[in-house]
Design an enzyme around this catalytic site. Structure first.
Site, PDB file in Angstrom:
ATOM      1  N   ASP A  64       5.647   5.422   3.339  1.00  0.00           N
ATOM      2  CA  ASP A  64       6.882   6.161   3.061  1.00  0.00           C
ATOM      3  C   ASP A  64       7.541   5.819   1.731  1.00  0.00           C
ATOM      4  O   ASP A  64       7.692   4.639   1.381  1.00  0.00           O
ATOM      5  CB  ASP A  64       7.921   5.878   4.145  1.00  0.00           C
ATOM      6  CG  ASP A  64       7.387   6.075   5.540  1.00  0.00           C
ATOM      7  OD1 ASP A  64       6.195   6.375   5.692  1.00  0.00           O
ATOM      8  OD2 ASP A  64       8.172   5.916   6.488  1.00  0.00           O
ATOM      9  N   GLN A  80       6.941   1.775   0.999  1.00  0.00           N
ATOM     10  CA  GLN A  80       6.397   0.865   1.987  1.00  0.00           C
ATOM     11  C   GLN A  80       5.003   0.421   1.542  1.00  0.00           C
ATOM     12  O   GLN A  80       4.164   1.249   1.186  1.00  0.00           O
ATOM     13  CB  GLN A  80       6.312   1.565   3.342  1.00  0.00           C
ATOM     14  CG  GLN A  80       7.647   2.058   3.876  1.00  0.00           C
ATOM     15  CD  GLN A  80       8.425   0.962   4.589  1.00  0.00           C
ATOM     16  OE1 GLN A  80       8.249   0.730   5.765  1.00  0.00           O
ATOM     17  NE2 GLN A  80       9.282   0.282   3.865  1.00  0.00           N
ATOM     18  N   TRP A  88      -2.114  -0.441   7.569  1.00  0.00           N
ATOM     19  CA  TRP A  88      -0.689  -0.668   7.743  1.00  0.00           C
ATOM     20  C   TRP A  88      -0.415  -2.064   8.291  1.00  0.00           C
ATOM     21  O   TRP A  88      -1.145  -2.579   9.134  1.00  0.00           O
ATOM     22  CB  TRP A  88      -0.116   0.389   8.694  1.00  0.00           C
ATOM     23  CG  TRP A  88       1.373   0.288   8.861  1.00  0.00           C
ATOM     24  CD1 TRP A  88       2.327   0.905   8.110  1.00  0.00           C
ATOM     25  CD2 TRP A  88       2.068  -0.493   9.839  1.00  0.00           C
ATOM     26  NE1 TRP A  88       3.579   0.554   8.563  1.00  0.00           N
ATOM     27  CE2 TRP A  88       3.442  -0.300   9.619  1.00  0.00           C
ATOM     28  CE3 TRP A  88       1.655  -1.329  10.878  1.00  0.00           C
ATOM     29  CZ2 TRP A  88       4.423  -0.912  10.404  1.00  0.00           C
ATOM     30  CZ3 TRP A  88       2.627  -1.954  11.658  1.00  0.00           C
ATOM     31  CH2 TRP A  88       3.985  -1.739  11.418  1.00  0.00           C
ATOM     32  N   TRP A 123      11.233  -2.100   6.920  1.00  0.00           N
ATOM     33  CA  TRP A 123      10.785  -0.724   7.044  1.00  0.00           C
ATOM     34  C   TRP A 123      11.662   0.216   6.219  1.00  0.00           C
ATOM     35  O   TRP A 123      12.490  -0.204   5.435  1.00  0.00           O
ATOM     36  CB  TRP A 123      10.747  -0.319   8.513  1.00  0.00           C
ATOM     37  CG  TRP A 123       9.643  -0.984   9.283  1.00  0.00           C
ATOM     38  CD1 TRP A 123       8.827  -2.004   8.845  1.00  0.00           C
ATOM     39  CD2 TRP A 123       9.247  -0.700  10.623  1.00  0.00           C
ATOM     40  NE1 TRP A 123       7.944  -2.358   9.834  1.00  0.00           N
ATOM     41  CE2 TRP A 123       8.163  -1.582  10.938  1.00  0.00           C
ATOM     42  CE3 TRP A 123       9.676   0.200  11.592  1.00  0.00           C
ATOM     43  CZ2 TRP A 123       7.530  -1.566  12.174  1.00  0.00           C
ATOM     44  CZ3 TRP A 123       9.046   0.221  12.829  1.00  0.00           C
ATOM     45  CH2 TRP A 123       7.976  -0.660  13.116  1.00  0.00           C
ATOM     46  N   SER A 124      11.491   1.504   6.449  1.00  0.00           N
ATOM     47  CA  SER A 124      12.067   2.519   5.553  1.00  0.00           C
ATOM     48  C   SER A 124      13.591   2.539   5.565  1.00  0.00           C
ATOM     49  O   SER A 124      14.244   2.126   6.518  1.00  0.00           O
ATOM     50  CB  SER A 124      11.549   3.902   5.941  1.00  0.00           C
ATOM     51  OG  SER A 124      10.163   3.984   5.744  1.00  0.00           O
ATOM     52  N   ARG A 189      15.543   3.857  13.557  1.00  0.00           N
ATOM     53  CA  ARG A 189      15.065   3.471  12.237  1.00  0.00           C
ATOM     54  C   ARG A 189      15.338   4.536  11.162  1.00  0.00           C
ATOM     55  O   ARG A 189      15.698   5.651  11.450  1.00  0.00           O
ATOM     56  CB  ARG A 189      13.571   3.180  12.266  1.00  0.00           C
ATOM     57  CG  ARG A 189      12.667   4.278  12.839  1.00  0.00           C
ATOM     58  CD  ARG A 189      11.233   3.766  12.945  1.00  0.00           C
ATOM     59  NE  ARG A 189      10.298   4.733  13.508  1.00  0.00           N
ATOM     60  CZ  ARG A 189       9.999   4.824  14.805  1.00  0.00           C
ATOM     61  NH1 ARG A 189      10.590   4.013  15.670  1.00  0.00           N
ATOM     62  NH2 ARG A 189       9.131   5.720  15.244  1.00  0.00           N
TER      63      ARG A 189
END
Length: 576
Positions: A64, A80, A88, A123-124, A189
């Site tokens: 992302d 990311q 990942w 994370w994003s 999130r």
């Protein structure tokens, strides 16, 4: 939530928002901006699928886009990234800067795990530029219990245009799931860019779900540090699953000029974009935002489920926009994942690419967005190859020579003068992707398929076809746009799905235009001036580098007029 005294909050806000920020906690040091990155031993010397002018790191996994922004004349791109491999995991915020959104300088990681609130991953999230011009990042962290929580980071040195050092708040997390607020700890999130209301309070939405109901959870704050969950979401949708990477922004009704996220005007509509975890596609609606009630309502006919409008009908996910105040435009970034197997990704040593940044604005109809590659990408054009207008008779194809067909930008337009051979549209054809799969580039029709064959091998064993078909539907015509990957590679380990969408263009009164950005393993196509976008990932085994060819073709029985064909080789961008 993490506890802290009002005095400490006041200290933070007065120092950072007022007279310069004194760090509370800095992220741990990592790669220096000019550090040499050693490539994995498995990385092949010959890399025919690495892109020439699309953004990607030198190695490893990326996904992302996070918090893109402009600060002191420099564009900042965060994404990311897994520092340790081509799959990942171990997620940090990688960081690059640019003066033109095409050529990029990599820096050390902006955010990496260092606090309990993000120890299992950063994370994003998004960046917000405060009224005093200072940037703030809100991002999702994964805590020791693997709960998803929302954290904040700020620049350590605001005089540094590169923003090389970022500092996290000791109060993190600022927002977290609890039994009191009934938030799903594993589905909470991706905070958006925040916006400020007429009451001076900030708003931000976070993606979530309750069972199958997708949610854009709304939080408010007076000081950007203490956040309170609203009693109701900004918007929700039944049977849509998890809403990832939401994006909420205004667009002008009567101008293609972008507007700031906090803009207030009677001439604005609003866009809510959702990345649906179930389908791995980005969908958007256009609607109205009630500032008093803090609710968003899509316009009639604007559907917020998997039958709605998409930014891109191919490989494109977890997208993010930002307002570029230097050029008064809204820029869209999107992640293009691979179509190859995990084993192939590990072998080549990398996975994931970013789409070319797109300018996005509201179509004059008010019913959809238009997207177009940023103008800066045209500076990469070299060695132009032009072809005069001509008739493409049924069954013909014409090679476009004089360019590097594996790294090119091509524009073509068609004008139809005789519609007699248009096939009748069957009202049961409600799924354009299925229709494109059933009627690929090798299936002869009346008006179509006609368009481009890109990344084609000399013997046509491999090619990717981007094309149109025209059908007759009572008193009007239906245009289908397809991107057919079924013959893109002799390697059958790859996903070779065919994509498609209906294009809202009247071929009787308008030309049918197509632009394709071809970049080794990417075919990023824009139909009808940006009304439909389809991005494909393809991995030919023969049509690579100098062995790739480009053709204009017409496989239908009826002739079509090719009014324009312009093509350019593209220079390699400086990215790593």
């Amino acid at each position: 939530m993490a506890t802290s005294s009002h005095g400490l909050l006041g200290f933070f806000f007065s120092r950072f928002l007022g007279h310069g920020f004194v760090p509370l906690e800095a992220s741990p040091p990592s790669l220096h901006p000019t550090s040499k990155i050693s490539l994995p031993s498995s990385l092949k010397t010959h890399q025919p699928y690495r892109t020439g002018y699309h953004f990607q790191p030198r190695k490893n996994w990326m996904n992302d886009p996070n918090g893109p922004m402009i600060y002191k004349g420099l564009y900042h791109f965060f994404y990311q990234y897994n520092p340790h491999g081509a799959v990942w995991g171990n997620i940090v915020w990688a960081h690059s800067t640019s003066t033109d959104l095409v050529n990029w300088t990599p820096h050390k990681y902006a955010i990496s795990p260092s606090q309990p609130a993000d120890i299992n991953g950063c994370w994003s999230g998004s960046a917000t530029i405060l009224p005093n011009g200072k940037p703030v990042i809100l991002y999702t962290g994964i805590d020791p219990q693997n709960k998803q929580v929302q954290n904040m980071a700020v620049p350590k040195n605001l005089s540094d245009p590169f923003l090389l050092e970022w500092t996290k708040l000791s109060q993190n997390p600022l927002m977290e799931p609890t039994t009191i607020n009934s938030i799903n700890a594993s589905s909470f999130r991706d905070p958006t860019t925040a916006w400020q209301g007429t009451d001076g309070r900030w708003r931000v939405i976070i993606g979530s779900k309750i069972k199958r109901k997708g949610l854009a959870i709304l939080y408010r704050s007076k000081d950007f540090v203490r956040w309170t969950k609203a009693q109701h979401p900004l918007h929700s949708g039944k049977n849509t699953g998890m809403w990832e990477c939401p994006d909420f922004f205004p667009v002008s009704i009567n101008s293609s000029t972008g507007v700031d996220t906090s803009s207030i005007s009677k001439t604005l509509k609003y866009v809510l974009k959702l990345s649906l975890d179930d389908t791995k596609h980005d969908y958007y609606t256009i609607g109205s935002y009630n500032r008093e009630k803090d609710t968003y309502v899509p316009d009639k006919g604007s559907v917020d489920n998997d039958s709605g409008l998409r930014y891109d009908y191919g490989k494109f996910y977890a997208s993010k926009t930002f307002f570029d105040n230097a050029k008064n435009r809204r820029i869209l970034w999107g992640w293009i994942n691979e179509s190859s197997s995990v084993e192939h990704d590990i072998e080549k040593g990398w996975s994931g690419v970013q789409a070319i940044p797109r300018n996005v604005w509201l179509d004059k109809s008010g019913k959809q967005l238009l997207q177009w590659p940023i103008a800066e990408i045209e500076k990469q054009r070299i060695k132009p190859g032009h072809m005069s207008s001509r008739e493409l008779k049924g069954g013909s194809k014409v090679e476009v020579g004089g360019i590097t067909a594996s790294q090119a930008d091509v524009e073509i337009s068609f004008k139809i003068s005789d519609f007699k051979k248009a096939e009748v549209f069957d009202e049961s054809w409600s799924n354009p992707q299925l229709l494109c799969s059933q009627r690929g580039a090798s299936v002869k029709g009346g008006l179509g398929p006609f368009g481009l064959m890109v990344l084609a091998s000399k013997g046509m064993e491999e090619y990717t076809a981007v094309f149109f078909r025209i059908f007759k539907r009572q008193t009007k015509y239906v245009v289908l746009m397809c991107s057919d990957q079924s013959r893109s590679s002799l390697d059958n380990d790859n996903d070779k799905t065919t994509y498609g969408a209906f294009l809202d263009v009247d071929p009787v009164h308008e030309k049918l235009s197509l632009r394709s950005l071809i970049d080794h393993s990417i075919v990023e196509s824009f139909g009808g001036g940006g009304k439909v976008c389809i991005t494909a990932r393809v991995y030919p085994t023969l049509a690579i580098d100098g062995e790739a060819h480009l053709y204009a073709f017409n496989k239908g029985t009826g002739s079509v007029g090719m009014t324009t064909l312009r093509a350019w080789s593209m220079k390699k961008a400086k990215i790593n």
